[in-house]
Design a protein around this motif. Structure first.
Motif, PDB file in Angstrom:
ATOM      1  N   SER A 151      52.371  40.883  29.393  1.00 38.90           N
ATOM      2  CA  SER A 151      53.709  41.052  29.962  1.00 38.90           C
ATOM      3  C   SER A 151      53.682  41.875  31.241  1.00 38.90           C
ATOM      4  O   SER A 151      54.527  41.706  32.118  1.00 38.90           O
ATOM      5  CB  SER A 151      54.642  41.711  28.937  1.00 38.90           C
ATOM      6  N   SER A 152      52.725  42.802  31.325  1.00 41.70           N
ATOM      7  CA  SER A 152      52.622  43.631  32.529  1.00 41.70           C
ATOM      8  C   SER A 152      51.643  43.058  33.545  1.00 41.70           C
ATOM      9  O   SER A 152      51.415  43.674  34.585  1.00 41.70           O
ATOM     10  CB  SER A 152      52.177  45.050  32.155  1.00 41.70           C
ATOM     11  N   ALA A 153      51.051  41.915  33.255  1.00 37.72           N
ATOM     12  CA  ALA A 153      50.063  41.337  34.168  1.00 37.72           C
ATOM     13  C   ALA A 153      50.656  41.010  35.543  1.00 37.72           C
ATOM     14  O   ALA A 153      50.015  41.306  36.566  1.00 37.72           O
ATOM     15  CB  ALA A 153      49.446  40.087  33.537  1.00 37.72           C
ATOM     16  N   PRO A 154      51.853  40.424  35.664  1.00 38.33           N
ATOM     17  CA  PRO A 154      52.388  40.153  37.013  1.00 38.33           C
ATOM     18  C   PRO A 154      52.566  41.413  37.842  1.00 38.33           C
ATOM     19  O   PRO A 154      52.221  41.448  39.025  1.00 38.33           O
ATOM     20  CB  PRO A 154      53.721  39.452  36.718  1.00 38.33           C
ATOM     21  N   ARG A 155      53.115  42.465  37.229  1.00 42.48           N
ATOM     22  CA  ARG A 155      53.278  43.719  37.962  1.00 42.48           C
ATOM     23  C   ARG A 155      51.926  44.309  38.348  1.00 42.48           C
ATOM     24  O   ARG A 155      51.753  44.833  39.449  1.00 42.48           O
ATOM     25  CB  ARG A 155      54.059  44.704  37.090  1.00 42.48           C
ATOM     26  N   LEU A 156      50.949  44.208  37.423  1.00 43.84           N
ATOM     27  CA  LEU A 156      49.619  44.729  37.725  1.00 43.84           C
ATOM     28  C   LEU A 156      48.986  43.964  38.885  1.00 43.84           C
ATOM     29  O   LEU A 156      48.382  44.566  39.790  1.00 43.84           O
ATOM     30  CB  LEU A 156      48.746  44.640  36.469  1.00 43.84           C
ATOM     31  N   LEU A 157      49.128  42.658  38.884  1.00 44.72           N
ATOM     32  CA  LEU A 157      48.574  41.858  39.973  1.00 44.72           C
ATOM     33  C   LEU A 157      49.253  42.180  41.302  1.00 44.72           C
ATOM     34  O   LEU A 157      48.602  42.228  42.355  1.00 44.72           O
ATOM     35  CB  LEU A 157      48.722  40.367  39.646  1.00 44.72           C
ATOM     36  N   GLU A 158      50.565  42.424  41.257  1.00 45.13           N
ATOM     37  CA  GLU A 158      51.281  42.778  42.487  1.00 45.13           C
ATOM     38  C   GLU A 158      50.783  44.102  43.042  1.00 45.13           C
ATOM     39  O   GLU A 158      50.567  44.254  44.254  1.00 45.13           O
ATOM     40  CB  GLU A 158      52.778  42.853  42.192  1.00 45.13           C
ATOM     41  N   ARG A 159      50.569  45.076  42.143  1.00 47.50           N
ATOM     42  CA  ARG A 159      50.067  46.367  42.600  1.00 47.50           C
ATOM     43  C   ARG A 159      48.644  46.257  43.129  1.00 47.50           C
ATOM     44  O   ARG A 159      48.295  46.909  44.123  1.00 47.50           O
ATOM     45  CB  ARG A 159      50.128  47.378  41.458  1.00 47.50           C
ATOM     46  N   ILE A 160      47.813  45.427  42.491  1.00 48.27           N
ATOM     47  CA  ILE A 160      46.450  45.237  42.983  1.00 48.27           C
ATOM     48  C   ILE A 160      46.469  44.596  44.365  1.00 48.27           C
ATOM     49  O   ILE A 160      45.698  44.966  45.257  1.00 48.27           O
ATOM     50  CB  ILE A 160      45.643  44.398  41.976  1.00 48.27           C
ATOM     51  N   SER A 161      47.381  43.648  44.553  1.00 48.82           N
ATOM     52  CA  SER A 161      47.496  43.011  45.851  1.00 48.82           C
ATOM     53  C   SER A 161      47.927  44.009  46.921  1.00 48.82           C
ATOM     54  O   SER A 161      47.382  44.039  48.037  1.00 48.82           O
ATOM     55  CB  SER A 161      48.497  41.857  45.773  1.00 48.82           C
ATOM     56  N   THR A 162      48.910  44.873  46.592  1.00 48.49           N
ATOM     57  CA  THR A 162      49.355  45.895  47.551  1.00 48.49           C
ATOM     58  C   THR A 162      48.235  46.872  47.868  1.00 48.49           C
ATOM     59  O   THR A 162      48.023  47.254  49.032  1.00 48.49           O
ATOM     60  CB  THR A 162      50.569  46.640  46.977  1.00 48.49           C
ATOM     61  N   LEU A 163      47.486  47.282  46.827  1.00 49.69           N
ATOM     62  CA  LEU A 163      46.382  48.207  47.042  1.00 49.69           C
ATOM     63  C   LEU A 163      45.305  47.582  47.917  1.00 49.69           C
ATOM     64  O   LEU A 163      44.752  48.238  48.815  1.00 49.69           O
ATOM     65  CB  LEU A 163      45.802  48.618  45.687  1.00 49.69           C
ATOM     66  N   THR A 164      45.010  46.304  47.692  1.00 46.32           N
ATOM     67  CA  THR A 164      44.001  45.621  48.508  1.00 46.32           C
ATOM     68  C   THR A 164      44.437  45.536  49.960  1.00 46.32           C
ATOM     69  O   THR A 164      43.640  45.752  50.885  1.00 46.32           O
ATOM     70  CB  THR A 164      43.758  44.219  47.941  1.00 46.32           C
TER      71      THR A 164
END
Length: 322
Positions: A151-164
């Motif tokens: 359930s938190s995977a989309p938010r986690l992916l968004e944060r990883i993308s921002t961090l990258t």
């Protein structure tokens, strides 16, 4: 006539068999799950992987199955899951429900958290619609396991993308040159510190000596303060006591003098009002008497004693010459 009787007999037999089959099915249903208890679970997270017939476990033990999955019309953000569990499963207050996901198979509903001695989860007698909106008890949910991760995977992916993206901006050519300069300056500073190691060690030793001397001076100041307190206690306090006694004696003398002046005040007033005027009159009389005595003495000196009892002798008459 005989053929018609056979049809009626066959129909009756078929009806009897169907009735027996229906009774058998009802008996099997009661035997297999007639006493199961039903509960509702309202999930805010995705229930992907769940379906009607999915397994319900309690602390890992198979305990029932999912009967229905539907949207909750009063709040579309919730998904209602109806489950049925065996009567011996301890659904007590404190029990929570979570979705146990799996990459290789369907998800299941995981129940746990029952507390020993707690009452079972039931619909209250007062205002049952508030706690049991559909007439069955509600088990609270908790997020956990793979379901929480999914359930938190989309938010986690968004944060990883921002961090990258931020890392890419940070490590561009300009910033890399700046970082290289900082590292070079750091290396030079480290080398300078290593070269000045003996001087730094000497400075630290001097600082340690100064701190020790400061501690000794502080101790001496403390000793001096204690001595000063002793002197004040031994010398000044007796002097202050003598001064207090002297002040008390002076106060007593002043009181005695005030009393004496008060007693002598009537005599002083009489002296100033009566005696002094009389003394003035006496001095005036003495002054007159001394004047008279001076006149008598002068007469005695000039005319002798006879001048006091007779009139003075007239001068001889001498006629004038023409």
């Amino acid at each position: 006539m005989e053929t018609r009787s056979n049809h009626v007999l066959v129909g009756a037999v078929v009806l009897i068999l169907l009735a027996v089959l229906a009774l058998f099915i009802v008996w099997l249903a009661q035997l297999s799950g007639g006493n199961d208890r039903e509960y509702d679970i309202f999930y805010k997270q995705s229930v992907d992987g769940l379906s009607a017939g999915s397994q319900v476990t309690f602390s890992g033990v198979p305990s029932g199955q999912v009967k229905e999955i539907a949207f909750w019309q009063p709040d579309p953000s919730l998904v209602r899951v109806r489950i049925s569990v065996k009567p011996e499963v301890p659904i007590l207050e404190g029990t929570t429900a979570s979705i146990q996901g799996s990459f290789t198979g369907p998800s299941s509903v995981q129940l746990d958290g029952a507390t020993k001695g707690a009452p079972p989860i039931e619909c209250p007698r007062e205002r049952p619609r508030a706690a049991c909106p559909l007439g069955v008890p509600v088990i609270p949910t908790k997020t956990g396991g793979l379901g929480a991760l999914l359930s938190s995977a989309p938010r986690l992916l968004e944060r990883i993308s921002t961090l990258t993206e931020r890392l890419g901006t940070l490590l561009d050519d300009k910033n890399q040159a700046s970082i290289s300069g900082i590292l070079s300056n750091t290396n030079r500073l480290t080398k300078s510190l290593a070269d000045r190691g003996p001087e730094i060690a000497a400075t630290l030793a001097e600082t340690r000596t100064a701190i020790q001397q400061f501690g000794n001076a502080t101790e001496q100041i403390g000793t001096l303060a204690a001595t000063t307190n002793g002197v004040l206690s031994d010398d000044v306090r007796p002097t202050i006591a003598n001064l207090n006694r002297t002040i008390a004696s002076a106060r007593k003398s002043m009181e005695t003098l005030d009393a004496t002046i008060g007693d002598a005040r009537p005599g002083v007033q009489m002296l100033s009002k009566k005696t002094i005027p009389e003394i003035g009159q006496l001095v005036q009389d003495l002054r007159v008497m001394s004047t008279s005595l001076a006149s008598v003495a002068e007469k005695l000196d000039q005319g002798g004693a006879s001048s006091l009892v007779g009139s003075p002798k007239l001068p001889d008459y001498k006629p004038s010459k023409k």
